[in-house]
Design a protein around this motif. Structure first.
Motif, PDB file in Angstrom:
ATOM      1  N   GLY A 216      -6.889  -7.330   5.816  1.00  0.00           N
ATOM      2  CA  GLY A 216      -6.858  -6.927   4.419  1.00  0.00           C
ATOM      3  C   GLY A 216      -7.421  -5.541   4.245  1.00  0.00           C
ATOM      4  O   GLY A 216      -8.153  -5.041   5.102  1.00  0.00           O
ATOM      5  N   ASP A 217      -7.094  -4.932   3.114  1.00  0.00           N
ATOM      6  CA  ASP A 217      -7.535  -3.565   2.829  1.00  0.00           C
ATOM      7  C   ASP A 217      -7.965  -3.522   1.373  1.00  0.00           C
ATOM      8  O   ASP A 217      -7.216  -3.937   0.476  1.00  0.00           O
ATOM      9  CB  ASP A 217      -6.372  -2.602   3.074  1.00  0.00           C
ATOM     10  N   LEU A 218      -9.163  -3.009   1.122  1.00  0.00           N
ATOM     11  CA  LEU A 218      -9.675  -2.938  -0.247  1.00  0.00           C
ATOM     12  C   LEU A 218      -8.777  -2.108  -1.162  1.00  0.00           C
ATOM     13  O   LEU A 218      -8.780  -2.307  -2.382  1.00  0.00           O
ATOM     14  CB  LEU A 218     -11.086  -2.337  -0.251  1.00  0.00           C
ATOM     15  N   LEU A 219      -8.031  -1.177  -0.593  1.00  0.00           N
ATOM     16  CA  LEU A 219      -7.155  -0.337  -1.398  1.00  0.00           C
ATOM     17  C   LEU A 219      -5.786  -0.959  -1.630  1.00  0.00           C
ATOM     18  O   LEU A 219      -4.954  -0.366  -2.318  1.00  0.00           O
ATOM     19  CB  LEU A 219      -7.011   1.040  -0.744  1.00  0.00           C
ATOM     20  N   ASP A 220      -5.569  -2.145  -1.074  1.00  0.00           N
ATOM     21  CA  ASP A 220      -4.306  -2.879  -1.269  1.00  0.00           C
ATOM     22  C   ASP A 220      -4.629  -4.225  -1.910  1.00  0.00           C
ATOM     23  O   ASP A 220      -4.881  -5.212  -1.210  1.00  0.00           O
ATOM     24  CB  ASP A 220      -3.601  -3.080   0.080  1.00  0.00           C
TER      25      ASP A 220
ATOM     26  N   GLN B 188     -15.074   7.324  -4.039  1.00  0.00           N
ATOM     27  CA  GLN B 188     -14.734   6.619  -5.277  1.00  0.00           C
ATOM     28  C   GLN B 188     -13.621   5.606  -5.044  1.00  0.00           C
ATOM     29  O   GLN B 188     -13.670   4.478  -5.548  1.00  0.00           O
ATOM     30  CB  GLN B 188     -14.319   7.632  -6.356  1.00  0.00           C
ATOM     31  N   ALA B 189     -12.623   5.982  -4.246  1.00  0.00           N
ATOM     32  CA  ALA B 189     -11.495   5.086  -4.002  1.00  0.00           C
ATOM     33  C   ALA B 189     -11.937   3.817  -3.282  1.00  0.00           C
ATOM     34  O   ALA B 189     -11.591   2.700  -3.694  1.00  0.00           O
ATOM     35  CB  ALA B 189     -10.425   5.808  -3.189  1.00  0.00           C
TER      36      ALA B 189
ATOM     37  N   LEU C 296     -13.312   1.738  -6.618  1.00  0.00           N
ATOM     38  CA  LEU C 296     -12.037   1.085  -6.917  1.00  0.00           C
ATOM     39  C   LEU C 296     -11.781  -0.095  -5.979  1.00  0.00           C
ATOM     40  O   LEU C 296     -11.317  -1.160  -6.413  1.00  0.00           O
ATOM     41  CB  LEU C 296     -10.893   2.093  -6.823  1.00  0.00           C
ATOM     42  N   GLY C 297     -12.108   0.057  -4.692  1.00  0.00           N
ATOM     43  CA  GLY C 297     -11.931  -1.052  -3.757  1.00  0.00           C
ATOM     44  C   GLY C 297     -12.772  -2.254  -4.122  1.00  0.00           C
ATOM     45  O   GLY C 297     -12.323  -3.401  -3.999  1.00  0.00           O
TER      46      GLY C 297
END
Length: 276
Positions: A50-54, A84-85, A89-90
């Motif tokens: 998994g990816d925090l940005l997805d 920040q991303a 956001l993640g």
């Protein structure tokens, strides 16, 4: 308890996940690259990609877990936009997925650097925060999002400088801090005490949306910290820059709420036990 740990291939997350598994918990590790997870499998952790940005990749990771311990972060080398991303956001993506999955508790490992430079006085959790560096700015933004989120039982643990268990963290910061003042103090905590603190936060009923400082009993000066890895003391040639990282935290709330007592109260205790 079934626990999802993020950042499980990092310094804190890898040691924390192993200790939680040794304590009898079923630990699921969220990893972006399963090829890097061989050690985690050897420690009996379940691996989930998994990816925090997805956001779409997170639903399976949180499905069926009792708690999330969110350690993943982008720290050194991150631009303000990257921090920040990932860190803000993640975290929002992960928290939203956890709420949909009815996760019972969400533990966020933040940083004491969110307080900003305060002249080396001991800071409690009610101290106003004023960070300037990209990393703590992004972590504070994530904290504020989580603490305002309804429908998710959040606890925030503000970590100090973490060391021990073969982590080269102290040696790694010597080049970065060699121009700081030798008498500058910094709160620390051993990896074993990070795991103890997380376990207590998971297991103990405490006020919802609570912030906890995690610290050992003694904040050593940098000369002492450097000496523990055989390095000469810093030379004080850039004291102004050093003030950004001067951090002494008050840990009474965790002790009073959760009965936390450090396993390694001082750096000298870890050195004596050869646990550095």
């Amino acid at each position: 308890m079934k626990i999802l740990v993020t950042g499980a291939t990092g310094k804190v997350g890898s040691r924390l996940g192993k200790r939680l598994a040794q304590g009898g918990h079923h630990v699921r590790a969220l990893v972006r690259d399963p090829a890097r997870a061989a050690t985690l499998r050897a420690d009996s952790l379940e691996i989930v990609p998994g990816d925090l940005l997805d956001p779409s990749s997170l639903a399976a990771a949180v499905l069926g877990v009792d708690a999330v311990v969110h350690c993943a972060a982008f720290f050194r080398g991150a631009t303000a936009e990257e921090a920040q991303a990932v860190n803000d956001l993640g975290t929002q993506h992960l928290a939203a997925a956890a709420r949909v999955a009815s996760v019972k508790r969400f533990v966020f490992t933040s940083t004491g650097l969110v307080y900003g430079a305060k002249g080396g006085r001991a800071l409690n959790e009610d101290e106003p925060c004023a960070p300037v560096e990209a990393y703590p700015v992004s972590k504070l933004a994530a904290e504020r999002f989580l603490l305002e989120m309804k429908g998710l039982d959040v606890r925030v643990i503000r970590l100090p400088f973490v060391y021990g268990d073969g982590d080269p963290h102290i040696a790694e910061v010597v080049p970065m801090m060699k121009a700081f003042l030798p008498g500058q103090r910094m709160s620390i905590a051993h990896h074993a005490d990070v795991a103890q603190a997380v376990s207590r936060v998971l297991d103990t009923t405490s006020p919802a949306h609570r912030i906890y400082n995690l610290v050992d009993d003694e904040a050593p000066d940098l000369a002492t910290l450097f000496a523990s890895v055989g390095a000469p003391p810093p030379d004080g040639s850039n004291a102004e820059r050093g003030r950004t990282f001067e951090l002494v935290m008050d840990g009474r709330r965790m002790r009073e709420d959760l009965g936390f007592v450090p396993l390694y109260p001082r750096l000298a205790d870890a050195l004596a036990a050869q646990a550095q």
